[in-house]
Write an enzyme that holds these catalytic residues in place. Structure first.
Site, PDB file in Angstrom:
ATOM      1  N   TYR A 269       0.852  -1.195   0.000  1.00 30.40           N
ATOM      2  CA  TYR A 269       0.000   0.000   0.000  1.00 30.40           C
ATOM      3  C   TYR A 269       0.878   1.232   0.000  1.00 30.40           C
ATOM      4  CZ  TYR A 269      -4.975  -0.703   0.108  1.00 30.40           C
ATOM      5  OH  TYR A 269      -6.256  -0.934  -0.261  1.00 30.40           O
TER       6      TYR A 269
ATOM      7  N   ASP B  77      -7.239  13.285 -24.673  1.00 29.57           N
ATOM      8  CA  ASP B  77      -7.196  11.856 -24.322  1.00 29.57           C
ATOM      9  C   ASP B  77      -6.541  11.106 -25.480  1.00 29.57           C
ATOM     10  OD1 ASP B  77      -7.649   9.184 -23.888  1.00 29.57           O
ATOM     11  OD2 ASP B  77      -9.790   9.394 -23.460  1.00 29.57           O
TER      12      ASP B  77
ATOM     13  N   THR C  34      -4.161   5.893 -21.473  1.00 28.38           N
ATOM     14  CA  THR C  34      -3.956   4.574 -20.871  1.00 28.38           C
ATOM     15  C   THR C  34      -2.538   4.151 -21.234  1.00 28.38           C
ATOM     16  OG1 THR C  34      -4.926   3.530 -22.819  1.00 28.38           O
ATOM     17  CG2 THR C  34      -6.377   3.844 -20.923  1.00 28.38           C
TER      18      THR C  34
ATOM     19  N   ARG D 185      -2.013  -2.677 -18.050  1.00 28.63           N
ATOM     20  CA  ARG D 185      -3.276  -1.937 -18.037  1.00 28.63           C
ATOM     21  C   ARG D 185      -3.222  -0.878 -16.946  1.00 28.63           C
ATOM     22  NH1 ARG D 185      -7.447  -4.615 -21.056  1.00 28.63           N
ATOM     23  NH2 ARG D 185      -8.688  -2.842 -20.459  1.00 28.63           N
TER      24      ARG D 185
ATOM     25  N   GLU E  88      -0.514   4.811  -0.312  1.00 31.95           N
ATOM     26  CA  GLU E  88      -1.365   5.998  -0.472  1.00 31.95           C
ATOM     27  C   GLU E  88      -0.537   7.262  -0.329  1.00 31.95           C
ATOM     28  OE1 GLU E  88      -4.982   6.097   1.707  1.00 31.95           O
ATOM     29  OE2 GLU E  88      -5.593   4.128   1.006  1.00 31.95           O
TER      30      GLU E  88
ATOM     31  N   LYS F 121      -2.338   0.314 -24.690  1.00 31.36           N
ATOM     32  CA  LYS F 121      -2.805   0.156 -26.077  1.00 31.36           C
ATOM     33  C   LYS F 121      -1.580   0.200 -26.999  1.00 31.36           C
ATOM     34  CE  LYS F 121      -7.479   1.731 -25.061  1.00 31.36           C
ATOM     35  NZ  LYS F 121      -7.654   2.609 -23.894  1.00 31.36           N
TER      36      LYS F 121
HETATM   37  N1  DSN Z   1     -12.393   0.343 -24.205  1.00 34.56           N
HETATM   38  C1  DSN Z   1     -11.318   1.021 -24.869  1.00 34.56           C
HETATM   39  C2  DSN Z   1     -11.263   0.719 -26.306  1.00 34.56           C
HETATM   40  O1  DSN Z   1     -11.389  -0.440 -26.638  1.00 34.56           O
HETATM   41  O2  DSN Z   1     -11.084   1.601 -27.126  1.00 34.56           O
HETATM   42  C3  DSN Z   1     -11.367   2.476 -24.628  1.00 34.56           C
HETATM   43  O3  DSN Z   1     -11.275   2.699 -23.271  1.00 34.56           O
END
Ligand code: DSN
Length: 426
Positions: A52, A198, A224, A233, A54, A227
């Site tokens: 943890y 984003d 994120t 993730r 925080e 990707k």
């Molecule tokens: N769910 C994601 C996607 O597949 O584009 C976006 O957050």
């Protein structure tokens, strides 16, 4: 010798084995998915899951942070260097939380946000009506041009002047074209709005210098990490120095408790992997593959939203193929080609069974596939659509897919081990 998991939980061990087989024995075209390196996987599955932490480095609410502080500082410094940002917060659990943190850092509940409409490629958290972002904030949306499927920056500026949002969100989850973040920044400036960008989908293309970076033109950039960026993730926020404290407070204690330290650790590894010439070559190949796939699909008579792609994804409008997205995606899945059905702009069908299919090339590129394989995959996709009700043909395609996959095993390492401080894999 049996692994601990095999020994103590054979049921879950077997399910993980099955998922590994599925991932290696299929062509994974969901544009938000990828394969991570063994180094990222090891960091993610490390003892850091036990801790943890925080708070932030040197300002924690729990003791025992001798190592976690160093890890988080490293992850932050690597992210700042990679994205050329003043400040990075690597704690968001996901892109959704990162977006909410960006909004709450800058504005108050009830203020207006303006993002891209979901059927036009926006994300749920860009203020779409079923997302909590549209309940906390007054949400208005902009669209792509119905004629081109692309952004018309004049129309977006008109909408901004009309609605006077406090935040304009750039970025998308299903938009196949390059985004002019500078234009979004200018529009935001013209109407006195903050600009939140984003880049979850295209972060890997941005760090490789293939697409414009919004960092100079946005107050806060959200992404994120899993990707095109090819990390674990997770989520991340990058911002100008003036917003650093607000961003940090919005993430913790505003929205989250303890950060997932195992994920932060893996993010640090992924940031080092992304800071390499190998990663730049990989990101360039993602786009080449997407373009080759798109060109071949056009030859087969598929309609592509906006007519093609500049990035890692392709949105197929299936209306001329007389099949809806869900049926097609399920048939492709039976042929070991994994995609997702998706709304398209002006889609007359219900979002639960829309007219579109979204595909992308990050994962096949990680496997080393290039333009010839991308064209071959277009052929598989066409064969399935032309034989949508013929299970034996679909099964045949599945065998061809398996053969192709066998020539491109999922790699364990993406860069030379020990390069850039990434842990040695021997
Ligand atoms: N769910 C994601 C996607 O597949 O584009 C976006 O957050």
């Amino acid at each position: 010798m049996k692994t601990a998991l095999e020994q103590y939980d054979p049921q879950i061990h077997e399910l993980i084995r099955q998922e590994e087989a599925r991932e290696s024995g299929s062509i994974r075209l969901i544009p938000s998915e990828n394969y991570v390196s063994k180094a990222v996987m090891q960091a993610s599955g490390s003892c850091l899951t036990n801790k943890y932490a925080e708070g932030y480095p040197n300002k924690r609410y729990y003791e025992g942070q001798q190592v976690t502080d160093l890890i988080e500082k490293t992850a932050r410094e690597r992210a700042k260097k990679l994205f050329k940002a003043d400040h990075a917060n690597v704690q968001p659990y996901s892109g959704s939380v990162a977006n909410l943190a960006a909004y709450t850092a800058l504005i108050n509940p009830g203020d207006t946000i303006m993002g891209l409409s979901l059927p036009h490629g926006g994300h749920l958290t860009h203020g779409w009506k079923v997302s909590v972002t549209s309940r906390i904030f007054n949400s208005v949306q902009y669209m792509v041009s119905p004629d081109t499927g692309r952004f018309d920056y004049n129309q977006i500026e008109e909408a901004a002047k009309k609605y006077k949002p406090k935040i304009i969100i750039s970025g998308a989850t299903a938009y196949p074209r390059e985004i002019d973040f500078e234009a979004f920044g200018q529009i935001a400036q013209n109407v006195g709005a903050y600009h939140v960008s984003d880049i979850a989908h295209i972060a890997g293309l941005v760090v490789a210098g293939i697409h414009q970076s919004p960092v100079p033109y946005a107050d806060i950039v959200s992404t994120t990490t899993h990707k095109t960026l090819r990390g674990p993730r997770g989520g991340m926020l990058l911002c100008k120095a003036e917003h650093a404290d607000k961003v940090d407070r919005a993430v913790f204690p505003g929205l989250q408790g303890g950060p997932h330290m195992h994920t932060l650790t893996a993010i640090a590894v992924a940031m080092a992997e992304a800071d390499t010439p190998e990663f730049i070559a990989y990101a360039k190949q993602i786009v080449k593959n997407a373009k080759a796939l798109a060109e071949k699909l056009l030859e087969y008579g598929f309609n592509l939203v906006s007519g093609g792609t500049d990035n890692h994804l392709i949105l197929i409008d299936l209306r001329n193929k007389n099949v809806l997205g869900k049926k097609f995606a399920k048939a492709l899945d039976r042929a070991r080609i994994v995609s997702n059905y998706n709304t398209t702009p002006l889609d007359p069908a219900h979002p639960a069974n829309p007219s579109g299919l979204r595909i992308g090339t990050p994962a096949i590129t990680t496997r080393g596939m290039k333009e010839p394989e991308a064209r071959q995959i277009a052929g598989f996709i066409n064969k399935v659509v032309e034989n949508i009700d013929n299970e034996s043909v679909i099964e045949e395609v599945g065998k061809e897919v398996l053969l192709l996959c066998s020539h491109f095993p999922v790699p364990e390492h993406f860069i030379v081990p020990n390069n850039n401080n990434v842990s040695s894999e021997g």
